[in-house]
Design an enzyme around this catalytic site. Structure first.
Site, PDB file in Angstrom:
ATOM      1  N   GLU A  56      57.756  30.406  37.671  1.00 14.48           N
ATOM      2  CA  GLU A  56      57.663  29.072  38.253  1.00 14.48           C
ATOM      3  C   GLU A  56      57.106  28.109  37.206  1.00 14.48           C
ATOM      4  O   GLU A  56      56.778  26.976  37.512  1.00 14.48           O
ATOM      5  CB  GLU A  56      56.791  29.085  39.504  1.00 14.48           C
ATOM      6  CG  GLU A  56      55.383  29.609  39.288  1.00 14.48           C
ATOM      7  CD  GLU A  56      54.549  29.562  40.552  1.00 14.48           C
ATOM      8  OE1 GLU A  56      54.275  28.452  41.019  1.00 14.48           O
ATOM      9  OE2 GLU A  56      54.170  30.628  41.052  1.00 14.48           O
ATOM     10  N   HIS A 114      49.867  40.864  46.210  1.00 11.84           N
ATOM     11  CA  HIS A 114      49.871  39.705  45.304  1.00 11.84           C
ATOM     12  C   HIS A 114      48.418  39.258  45.174  1.00 11.84           C
ATOM     13  O   HIS A 114      47.710  39.112  46.180  1.00 11.84           O
ATOM     14  CB  HIS A 114      50.734  38.577  45.886  1.00 11.84           C
ATOM     15  CG  HIS A 114      50.523  37.278  45.176  1.00 11.84           C
ATOM     16  ND1 HIS A 114      50.730  37.148  43.820  1.00 11.84           N
ATOM     17  CD2 HIS A 114      50.079  36.068  45.603  1.00 11.84           C
ATOM     18  CE1 HIS A 114      50.439  35.905  43.452  1.00 11.84           C
ATOM     19  NE2 HIS A 114      50.036  35.230  44.518  1.00 11.84           N
ATOM     20  N   CYS A 116      55.248  32.360  43.382  1.00 11.35           N
ATOM     21  CA  CYS A 116      54.891  33.698  42.875  1.00 11.35           C
ATOM     22  C   CYS A 116      55.852  34.782  43.344  1.00 11.35           C
ATOM     23  O   CYS A 116      55.765  35.924  42.899  1.00 11.35           O
ATOM     24  CB  CYS A 116      53.479  34.075  43.319  1.00 11.35           C
ATOM     25  SG  CYS A 116      52.236  32.949  42.733  1.00 11.35           S
TER      26      CYS A 116
HETATM   27  P1  HMG Z   1      36.395  27.082  46.940  1.00 14.57           P
HETATM   28  O1  HMG Z   1      36.677  26.289  48.153  1.00 14.57           O
HETATM   29  O2  HMG Z   1      35.691  26.404  45.828  1.00 14.57           O
HETATM   30  O3  HMG Z   1      35.593  28.385  47.270  1.00 14.57           O
HETATM   31  O4  HMG Z   1      37.750  27.642  46.317  1.00 14.57           O
HETATM   32  P2  HMG Z   1      34.950  28.853  48.655  1.00 14.57           P
HETATM   33  O5  HMG Z   1      33.881  27.933  49.060  1.00 14.57           O
HETATM   34  O6  HMG Z   1      36.027  29.199  49.644  1.00 14.57           O
HETATM   35  O7  HMG Z   1      34.287  30.223  48.131  1.00 14.57           O
HETATM   36  C1  HMG Z   1      35.075  31.274  47.711  1.00 14.57           C
HETATM   37  C2  HMG Z   1      34.382  32.579  48.115  1.00 14.57           C
HETATM   38  O8  HMG Z   1      33.169  32.697  47.379  1.00 14.57           O
HETATM   39  C3  HMG Z   1      34.008  32.621  49.592  1.00 14.57           C
HETATM   40  O9  HMG Z   1      34.200  33.951  50.022  1.00 14.57           O
HETATM   41  C4  HMG Z   1      32.532  32.254  49.568  1.00 14.57           C
HETATM   42  O10 HMG Z   1      31.820  32.782  50.686  1.00 14.57           O
HETATM   43  C5  HMG Z   1      32.096  32.943  48.284  1.00 14.57           C
HETATM   44  P3  HMG Z   1      35.001  34.258  51.383  1.00 14.57           P
HETATM   45  O11 HMG Z   1      34.260  33.579  52.463  1.00 14.57           O
HETATM   46  O12 HMG Z   1      36.378  33.647  51.211  1.00 14.57           O
HETATM   47  O13 HMG Z   1      35.034  35.724  51.474  1.00 14.57           O
HETATM   48  N1  HMG Z   1      30.876  32.354  47.682  1.00 14.57           N
HETATM   49  C6  HMG Z   1      29.926  33.112  47.105  1.00 14.57           C
HETATM   50  N2  HMG Z   1      29.795  34.442  46.949  1.00 14.57           N
HETATM   51  C7  HMG Z   1      28.679  34.901  46.287  1.00 14.57           C
HETATM   52  N3  HMG Z   1      27.711  34.078  45.809  1.00 14.57           N
HETATM   53  C8  HMG Z   1      27.792  32.729  45.952  1.00 14.57           C
HETATM   54  C9  HMG Z   1      28.946  32.195  46.630  1.00 14.57           C
HETATM   55  N4  HMG Z   1      29.367  30.946  46.933  1.00 14.57           N
HETATM   56  C10 HMG Z   1      30.547  31.066  47.572  1.00 14.57           C
HETATM   57  N5  HMG Z   1      26.852  31.948  45.467  1.00 14.57           N
HETATM   58  C11 HMG Z   1      39.903  28.685  46.607  1.00 14.57           C
HETATM   59  C12 HMG Z   1      38.397  28.864  46.673  1.00 14.57           C
HETATM   60  C13 HMG Z   1      40.562  30.063  46.699  1.00 14.57           C
HETATM   61  C14 HMG Z   1      40.358  27.816  47.765  1.00 14.57           C
HETATM   62  C15 HMG Z   1      40.273  28.006  45.259  1.00 14.57           C
HETATM   63  O14 HMG Z   1      39.898  28.829  44.185  1.00 14.57           O
HETATM   64  C16 HMG Z   1      41.739  27.670  45.141  1.00 14.57           C
HETATM   65  O15 HMG Z   1      42.215  26.627  45.591  1.00 14.57           O
HETATM   66  N6  HMG Z   1      42.528  28.577  44.467  1.00 14.57           N
HETATM   67  C17 HMG Z   1      43.969  28.357  44.270  1.00 14.57           C
HETATM   68  C18 HMG Z   1      44.793  28.662  45.511  1.00 14.57           C
HETATM   69  C19 HMG Z   1      44.907  30.144  45.800  1.00 14.57           C
HETATM   70  O16 HMG Z   1      44.639  30.988  44.971  1.00 14.57           O
HETATM   71  N7  HMG Z   1      45.365  30.474  47.019  1.00 14.57           N
HETATM   72  C20 HMG Z   1      45.574  31.856  47.410  1.00 14.57           C
HETATM   73  C21 HMG Z   1      46.677  32.042  48.452  1.00 14.57           C
HETATM   74  S1  HMG Z   1      48.203  31.223  47.990  1.00 14.57           S
HETATM   75  C22 HMG Z   1      48.895  32.278  46.781  1.00 14.57           C
HETATM   76  O17 HMG Z   1      48.474  33.375  46.602  1.00 14.57           O
HETATM   77  C23 HMG Z   1      50.023  31.708  45.985  1.00 14.57           C
HETATM   78  C24 HMG Z   1      49.669  31.322  44.567  1.00 14.57           C
HETATM   79  O18 HMG Z   1      49.501  32.481  43.768  1.00 14.57           O
HETATM   80  C25 HMG Z   1      50.717  30.389  43.967  1.00 14.57           C
HETATM   81  C26 HMG Z   1      52.179  30.788  44.019  1.00 14.57           C
HETATM   82  O19 HMG Z   1      52.681  31.384  44.955  1.00 14.57           O
HETATM   83  O20 HMG Z   1      52.868  30.369  43.077  1.00 14.57           O
HETATM   84  C27 HMG Z   1      48.333  30.554  44.488  1.00 14.57           C
END
Ligand code: HMG
Length: 420
Positions: free
Chosen positions: A83, A250, A115
């Site tokens: 992509e 994935h 992906c």
């Molecule tokens: P965010 O909002 O900054 O993070 O971004 P958060 O607040 O959701 O925290 C993440 C995790 O860390 C949480 O765990 C928190 O609790 C934990 P969870 O509740 O989810 O189990 N946390 C901590 N743990 C330990 N100590 C601490 C602490 N603070 C927080 N101090 C987000 C997270 C994934 C949204 C961001 O990184 C993002 O936007 N990533 C990109 C999108 C993505 O990867 N999406 C995945 C699904 S879509 C997909 O897989 C397709 C893709 O590959 C693209 C394609 O298909 O081409 C992305």
């Protein structure tokens, strides 16, 4: 009798640099535990403009041919799932054909659906061989991408880059696929996308996680229905999903594999007629089983944790990591695989690990591939991120790797480093 078809071997290419994820957390004033235990990351691959998608794809495909002794004249199909291609018209696959001097008689094209694009290519190659149309030939499917969200974004710690090249043939030493048992689920959603002209993805992060989980449920249930009918798994004794020796997901970030596995277990627990866990709360608790995650998923995530998201290649990095560590132990056992691409599309499929998996993976030499990388400080990562994608720095390609060296009259020119 149905032909035995699947993945014979694989090769991995990674960018030459990486950052330590704790360095990135400190630079962003974030508790490092959020990135390490919250997201499950350790390191993040960093590309420079000379390491574009073509360079990574060509490096992986050349490595596959060299390491596994593939006769290039037998390659009848070359598909690149990506992509993050470099042209709206000319496919990455055509560059790879030229750089590797692969046969002019073969079929070449790119496949795109976020992906999921690599899996689309793998299924096209598998069904081409299973139908008999590719008899006597092999296919190479390369999954290659550079994941970019931009500096200081929520997605930043989930960036990465690289390529996995798969040799698909009627001698599936790594994984004989259960052809025709795939479960699929597609939905029109805006969870993650990259409008034409943008280098960085736009993402609705938390929504993208729920889209992934919903699509997984549809794809897994589709596979399970067919697998039960075919007698590969049963509703008795243990849950159907528990009868797979391992499940590779994935992996946009490692923690996502844990969420995915919980969701898969929830599908089984909700659909089991004699469910022991009667209430929704009890099912949720059972679905989260750490023991199940440790037994079926954790061992696949070693490479993903050290490279980051590689979009199309992320599932195949998980497969590589799994068979790198456990190829011998898993011989003759059935595993499951879940591919997800935003937009969105999920496919669940399965296969049986081959007896020569460990031997094939040893040739892929993954420890050396990772050990050759250089750890860079955050300042250098930020400098590289700010370079234009059409401004390759003059740098000799590492041995056995390709690099973009120049863009002349809108044509991209590449060079290969000396003997690996
Ligand atoms: P965010 O909002 O900054 O993070 O971004 P958060 O607040 O959701 O925290 C993440 C995790 O860390 C949480 O765990 C928190 O609790 C934990 P969870 O509740 O989810 O189990 N946390 C901590 N743990 C330990 N100590 C601490 C602490 N603070 C927080 N101090 C987000 C997270 C994934 C949204 C961001 O990184 C993002 O936007 N990533 C990109 C999108 C993505 O990867 N999406 C995945 C699904 S879509 C997909 O897989 C397709 C893709 O590959 C693209 C394609 O298909 O081409 C992305």
């Amino acid at each position: 009798m149905q032909r035995k078809v699947g993945i014979e071997a694989l090769a991995v290419a990674v960018p030459s640099r990486y950052v330590d994820i704790e360095d990135l957390a400190r630079a962003r004033n974030v508790d490092p535990a959020k990135f390490t235990s919250g997201l499950g990351a350790r390191e993040m691959a960093v590309t420079d403009p000379g390491e574009d998608t073509v360079a990574l794809a060509a490096t992986a495909a050349a490595r596959l041919i060299r390491q596994q002794g593939v006769d290039p004249s037998r390659v009848g199909m070359l598909v690149v799932g990506t992509e993050t291609g470099i042209d709206h018209s000319k496919p990455v696959a055509s560059h790879v054909q030229g750089l590797l001097k692969l046969p002019r008689t073969m079929r070449t094209y790119d496949t795109q659906h976020a992906c999921y694009g690599g899996t689309a290519g793998l299924m096209a190659a598998t069904e081409w061989l299973a139908s008999g149309a590719g008899a006597g030939k092999v296919a190479i499917v390369v999954c290659a991408d550079i994941a970019r969200y931009g500096l200081n974004t929520a997605g930043e710690p989930t960036q990465g880059g690289g390529a996995v090249a798969l040799l698909v043939s009627e001698q599936p030493d790594l994984l004989a696929l259960d052809v025709g048992l795939n479960g699929t689920c597609t939905m029109d959603v805006y969870d993650f996308w990259r409008p034409i002209g943008r280098r960085e993805a736009v993402v609705d992060g938390h929504y993208s996680i729920s889209c992934y989980l919903e699509a997984l449920s549809g794809a897994y249930r589709g596979w399970r229905e067919k697998a039960v009918a075919a007698g590969l798994v049963r509703w008795s004794g243990s849950l159907p999903g528990e009868q797979l020796a391992r499940i590779a997901y994935h992996v946009p970030f490692c923690k996502m594999a844990r969420k995915a596995h919980t969701q898969l277990r929830l599908c089984d627990l909700e659909d089991a007629k004699d469910s022991k866990a009667g209430t929704p709360e009890a099912r949720e608790e059972l679905a989260k089983s750490a023991a199940s995650y440790d037994a079926q998923v954790a061992s696949s995530l070693g490479l993903n944790a050290r490279i980051g998201n590689v979009y199309t290649a992320s599932l195949y990095l998980a497969l590589a990591g799994l068979l790198h560590g456990e190829g011998a132990k898993l011989a003759n056992q059935r595993i499951g695989l879940l591919s997800y691409g935003s937009g969105c599309m999920a496919e669940f499929f399965s296969g049986v690990v081959g007896e020569k998996a460990a031997e094939r993976m040893a040739r892929a030499d993954l420890d050396t591939v990772l050990a050759r990388r250089e750890r860079v400080p955050i300042e250098e990562y930020e400098r590289l991120m700010k370079l234009g994608s059409d401004a390759p720095e003059t740098k000799a390609p590492p041995p056995g790797a390709f690099r973009l060296t120049e863009i002349r009259d809108h044509k991209r020119l590449y060079a290969e480093g000396g003997a690996a």
